[in-house]
Design an enzyme around this catalytic site. Structure first.
Site, PDB file in Angstrom:
ATOM      1  N   HIS A 116       0.820  -1.224   0.000  1.00  0.00           N
ATOM      2  CA  HIS A 116       0.000   0.000   0.000  1.00  0.00           C
ATOM      3  C   HIS A 116       0.851   1.270   0.000  1.00  0.00           C
ATOM      4  O   HIS A 116       0.343   2.356  -0.293  1.00  0.00           O
ATOM      5  CB  HIS A 116      -0.984   0.000   1.182  1.00  0.00           C
ATOM      6  CG  HIS A 116      -0.376   0.302   2.519  1.00  0.00           C
ATOM      7  ND1 HIS A 116      -0.062  -0.679   3.435  1.00  0.00           N
ATOM      8  CD2 HIS A 116      -0.033   1.471   3.107  1.00  0.00           C
ATOM      9  CE1 HIS A 116       0.432  -0.119   4.531  1.00  0.00           C
ATOM     10  NE2 HIS A 116       0.461   1.190   4.349  1.00  0.00           N
ATOM     11  N   ASP A 146       0.119  -7.596   1.512  1.00  0.00           N
ATOM     12  CA  ASP A 146       0.543  -6.200   1.597  1.00  0.00           C
ATOM     13  C   ASP A 146       2.066  -6.075   1.638  1.00  0.00           C
ATOM     14  O   ASP A 146       2.618  -5.328   2.442  1.00  0.00           O
ATOM     15  CB  ASP A 146      -0.084  -5.522   2.823  1.00  0.00           C
ATOM     16  CG  ASP A 146       0.059  -3.994   2.765  1.00  0.00           C
ATOM     17  OD1 ASP A 146       0.173  -3.454   1.647  1.00  0.00           O
ATOM     18  OD2 ASP A 146       0.065  -3.348   3.838  1.00  0.00           O
ATOM     19  N   SER A 220       4.635   2.513   7.913  1.00  0.00           N
ATOM     20  CA  SER A 220       4.307   1.344   7.099  1.00  0.00           C
ATOM     21  C   SER A 220       5.501   0.919   6.256  1.00  0.00           C
ATOM     22  O   SER A 220       6.104   1.734   5.557  1.00  0.00           O
ATOM     23  CB  SER A 220       3.125   1.660   6.182  1.00  0.00           C
ATOM     24  OG  SER A 220       1.938   1.813   6.923  1.00  0.00           O
TER      25      SER A 220
END
Length: 484
Positions: A116, A146, A220
């Site tokens: 992402h 992911d 992230s």
């Protein structure tokens, strides 16, 4: 004098204890295997070792402009300039940037991050810890876990991190997270592993490590490391009503991430095992209705035609309890076990079918990359059907009109639900008008009378839960309805 006598007595006791300890084998006095470590005096040495392995990732995405806004104003109106300044230039593409984190896993320039972070990016720029900015190439990505793998060209070898064994990360162990929160640059935070095996509905293979090490937006793709400096997780998500850290962050376990990254590096995509079944969890009502000893295992709700499972004899309603020698305690464990198994391997699956234990042999195929079609909504005016008060619903025969009205495929057989009592048992289980009842208690039904007879027989036999196999928009699922 009393104090002196006490001192002498205590000294004698110490002598006895020392003598006893002198003859105790060293193995007895050695620390217990897996003994928890105390809190470190400082994380400085660990941070100094790992900061060079962590990078900042910036992406640029070009968005097409929206429809042009027209203003119905009189000619030469003084408001035209005002609205022109307010709306700005139109039909001009906009460039959107985003920031994330990543870490080097190979000195040659291979970098791990979240999917992402780089999804739909036109340009990806990696900034090393020393400030060097490098363009990055996307080698492969996997939206199901992911994860993504990048590659940068560099004149000198990069400092790389080392994968650790996430299975050894225990609840309560110290961990450190490194990333780029809010675009501020490399930042370290520390905490503990607060939970394991978390399912946050992010994908079909959720198995997150939960940590209270502060993780915020921009973290992230950064690493979660143990006190030996090994990667035990890839920071991926946070639970946050406000957008900032509230002490609940989620990391992809390194054992899963390492395997995915190896496949992305080798093939540019992930090749997962596939047996061609769709499974669901076993609730307490479901276990009672099927006569199971407990609510564990993975219940087969649908078997793909001509898939590996169908060829091996797996059926709807089979309860998978072991796969390739590994116990299947919950339904979500099976997709992960299947996906981790090499394509072409022959495995043994232990199932419970109608109360009897069975074993089947399945040769795994490769998971096809295809999306499921969305079911169409049925028309609002249903045909009349026979009502079953114990279930709180009405059903009707599937004829040509019903197939057209509810968009039921020609290969779907059973009875269609035409009405649902909003206060009845069926409504509590989210059964809807247009659903097709295919089976009741593992027996196929072809007419409303079949349903009525099955319910009456089971009710007289003292059964309190009716397990039905439903078809909704082509997807099969078992539903346990408690008879009223």
């Amino acid at each position: 004098m009393r104090f002196r006598l006490f001192d002498l007595a205590f000294a004698g006791l110490r002598t006895l204890v020392a003598a006893a300890l002198a003859v105790v084998p060293a193995a007895v006095l050695a620390p217990t295997a897996g003994l928890a470590r105390p809190a470190p005096d400082s994380f400085a040495d660990l941070a100094n070792k790992l900061l060079p392995t962590v990078v900042n990732i910036a992406t640029t995405q070009t968005l097409k402009s929206g429809p042009k806004v027209s203003l119905d104003l009189p000619p030469n109106s003084p408001l035209q300039d005002l609205f022109k300044d307010f709306l700005g230039p139109q039909n001009v593409p906009k460039h959107v940037t985003s920031l994330g984190s990543g870490f080097v896993v190979d000195p040659a320039g291979y970098i791990v991050t979240n999917n992402h972070v780089i999804e739909d990016a036109d340009q990806i720029t990696v900034t090393l810890n020393d400030g060097t900015a490098l363009p990055a190439k996307l080698l492969g990505r996997d939206d199901k876990t992911d994860l993504a793998l990048l590659k940068v060209q560099t004149k000198k070898p990069l400092t790389a991190a080392h994968w650790g064994d996430s299975d050894k990360a225990r609840i309560g162990d110290w961990v450190m997270a490194i990333g780029n929160p809010f675009g501020l640059g490399s930042t370290v935070t520390a905490g503990i592993v607060s939970a394991r095996n978390r399912d946050i509905s992010a994908g079909p293979y959720d198995d997150f490590i939960q940590t209270d090490a502060p993780i915020n937006r921009g973290n992230s793709g950064g690493p979660l490391v143990d006190m030996d400096g090994n990667i035990v997780g890839v920071n991926s998500a946070i639970f946050s009503p406000s957008g900032g850290s509230v002490g609940i962050g989620f990391s992809i376990p390194s054992n899963l991430a390492h395997e995915i990254i190896d496949q992305l590096r080798k093939f540019g995509q992930v090749r997962r095992g596939w047996i061609g079944v769709r499974v669901q969890a076993v609730s307490q009502d479901m276990a009672e209705g099927l006569g199971l000893p407990n609510a564990s295992g993975a219940l087969v709700a649908d078997v793909a035609a001509n898939g590996p499972a169908a060829k091996s004899g797996l059926h709807n309603g089979d309860l998978v309890v072991r796969f390739d020698g590994k116990a299947v305690g919950v339904s979500r464990a099976l997709p992960r076990l299947v996906a981790d198994t090499p394509v072409g391997k022959k495995v043994t699956i232990d199932v419970v079918r109608k109360g009897k234990k069975m074993t089947v042999q399945v040769v795994l195929g490769r998971l096809p990359e295809s999306g499921a079609a969305q079911p169409k909504k049925p028309s609002s005016t249903p045909p009349k059907g026979s009502h079953h008060s114990k279930l709180g619903l009405s059903v009707a025969q599937i004829d040509g009109a019903a197939r057209a009205k509810f968009h039921i495929g020609k290969d779907v057989h059973g009875v269609v639900v035409t009405a649902v009592d909003p206060n009845g048992p069926a409504a509590e289980k989210n059964i809807r008008v247009g659903d097709v009842i295919v089976e009741v208690q593992n027996q196929a039904v072809h007419s409303p009378d079949d349903v009525a007879k099955r319910i009456d027989d089971d009710s007289k036999a003292g059964k309190k839960v009716e397990v039905m196999l439903l078809n909704r928009g082509g997807d099969l699922a078992f539903v346990a309805v408690r008879l009223s």
